[in-house]
Write a protein that holds these residues in place. Sequence first.
Motif, PDB file in Angstrom:
ATOM      1  N   ARG A 221      92.638  69.119  48.993  1.00  0.00           N
ATOM      2  CA  ARG A 221      92.770  70.129  47.939  1.00  0.00           C
ATOM      3  C   ARG A 221      92.100  71.432  48.347  1.00  0.00           C
ATOM      4  O   ARG A 221      92.612  72.508  48.056  1.00  0.00           O
ATOM      5  CB  ARG A 221      92.168  69.616  46.626  1.00  0.00           C
ATOM      6  N   GLY A 222      90.956  71.345  48.973  1.00  0.00           N
ATOM      7  CA  GLY A 222      90.264  72.504  49.514  1.00  0.00           C
ATOM      8  C   GLY A 222      89.636  73.395  48.461  1.00  0.00           C
ATOM      9  O   GLY A 222      90.005  73.381  47.288  1.00  0.00           O
ATOM     10  N   GLY A 223      88.651  74.174  48.897  1.00  0.00           N
ATOM     11  CA  GLY A 223      87.999  75.118  48.004  1.00  0.00           C
ATOM     12  C   GLY A 223      86.916  75.881  48.736  1.00  0.00           C
ATOM     13  O   GLY A 223      86.566  75.561  49.884  1.00  0.00           O
ATOM     14  N   PHE A 224      86.392  76.924  48.062  1.00  0.00           N
ATOM     15  CA  PHE A 224      85.395  77.797  48.665  1.00  0.00           C
ATOM     16  C   PHE A 224      84.186  77.930  47.747  1.00  0.00           C
ATOM     17  O   PHE A 224      84.315  77.974  46.524  1.00  0.00           O
ATOM     18  CB  PHE A 224      85.983  79.181  48.942  1.00  0.00           C
ATOM     19  N   VAL A 225      83.014  78.012  48.374  1.00  0.00           N
ATOM     20  CA  VAL A 225      81.745  78.160  47.670  1.00  0.00           C
ATOM     21  C   VAL A 225      80.982  79.303  48.323  1.00  0.00           C
ATOM     22  O   VAL A 225      80.879  79.363  49.552  1.00  0.00           O
ATOM     23  CB  VAL A 225      80.899  76.870  47.754  1.00  0.00           C
ATOM     24  N   ARG A 226      80.462  80.211  47.507  1.00  0.00           N
ATOM     25  CA  ARG A 226      79.506  81.198  48.000  1.00  0.00           C
ATOM     26  C   ARG A 226      78.111  80.620  47.831  1.00  0.00           C
ATOM     27  O   ARG A 226      77.770  80.128  46.757  1.00  0.00           O
ATOM     28  CB  ARG A 226      79.617  82.501  47.214  1.00  0.00           C
ATOM     29  N   ALA A 227      77.310  80.675  48.880  1.00  0.00           N
ATOM     30  CA  ALA A 227      75.971  80.076  48.836  1.00  0.00           C
ATOM     31  C   ALA A 227      74.946  81.066  49.366  1.00  0.00           C
ATOM     32  O   ALA A 227      75.128  81.648  50.441  1.00  0.00           O
ATOM     33  CB  ALA A 227      75.934  78.792  49.658  1.00  0.00           C
ATOM     34  N   THR A 228      73.872  81.257  48.608  1.00  0.00           N
ATOM     35  CA  THR A 228      72.775  82.136  49.000  1.00  0.00           C
ATOM     36  C   THR A 228      71.477  81.353  48.933  1.00  0.00           C
ATOM     37  O   THR A 228      71.162  80.759  47.890  1.00  0.00           O
ATOM     38  CB  THR A 228      72.680  83.355  48.064  1.00  0.00           C
ATOM     39  N   LEU A 229      70.740  81.323  50.031  1.00  0.00           N
ATOM     40  CA  LEU A 229      69.442  80.660  50.054  1.00  0.00           C
ATOM     41  C   LEU A 229      68.373  81.656  49.635  1.00  0.00           C
ATOM     42  O   LEU A 229      68.228  82.720  50.233  1.00  0.00           O
ATOM     43  CB  LEU A 229      69.151  80.116  51.455  1.00  0.00           C
ATOM     44  N   ASP A 230      67.622  81.316  48.584  1.00  0.00           N
ATOM     45  CA  ASP A 230      66.569  82.182  48.054  1.00  0.00           C
ATOM     46  C   ASP A 230      65.300  81.347  47.911  1.00  0.00           C
ATOM     47  O   ASP A 230      65.050  80.748  46.866  1.00  0.00           O
ATOM     48  CB  ASP A 230      67.004  82.771  46.712  1.00  0.00           C
ATOM     49  N   GLN A 231      64.535  81.284  49.005  1.00  0.00           N
ATOM     50  CA  GLN A 231      63.314  80.482  49.078  1.00  0.00           C
ATOM     51  C   GLN A 231      63.633  79.014  48.778  1.00  0.00           C
ATOM     52  O   GLN A 231      64.338  78.381  49.551  1.00  0.00           O
ATOM     53  CB  GLN A 231      62.245  81.071  48.155  1.00  0.00           C
TER      54      GLN A 231
END
Length: 250
Positions: A221-231
């Motif tokens: 099915r697939g998909g996209f995630v935006r990920a930001t590491l903040d501490q």
Amino acid sequence: MEIYVVDAFTDRPFAGNPAGVVLLTEPRDDAWMQAIAAEMKHAETAFVTPDNHLRWFTPEAEVDLCGHATLATAHVLGGEQTFTTRSGPLTCVNDDGWIRMDFPADPPELTDPPIGLVEALPHATIKSVSLGRFDYLIELESAAEVRSLRPDVQGLTQISSRGVIVTAIGDGDADIVSRCFYPAVGVPEDPVTGSAHCTLASYWVPRLQRADLLAEQASPRGGFVRATLDQDRVLLSGQAVTVLRGHLSV
């Protein structure tokens, strides 16, 4: 009470990861929620109370953290929410057409592969094995290997973790690519796994030296995630589409 099916981590129906969302109007016991999740047959079904206590069930068990069903629940409720969960408070905010969720980071630690793991990933070129809070994280040689992998799902049920994530540096628009397998909790392959990206972001951000990642989960099915590491937190952003709304009669 109302029940929804929401496709999470996608901007179009019949893609991303479908989740059930039940808006509880009265107390229900664990057995009832487990029965509803088994009836729905999605990777997870979320149950949320009027005071925003949120729980997640696979068809076979309750789980401690689920990103896509949290996203789906926030989407149903309008986006801006703070939930009380077994993994602590989870905050969701609207972000220019996406919903951003504030989750705990999960930095995995390098480890030796457990017995049976290598055999369950045939023809895979394993670069490293790490263990996070819930899952083993396996870095493979290439995105092509991640996409073409045909794991021994039965073999993966013998691994003592919630599941197994395989990942590599991306080969297109995405910075990284992954797939996630959870047969031990009744999900042979999860379409898009929000909670896994707490581990993925914690692993890849130091290696790629980028705070913000666009991650592709290369399931059918697939998909996209935006990920930001903040501490010690990971900000996960996704889109969602409601595909069904109904009423439970039990």
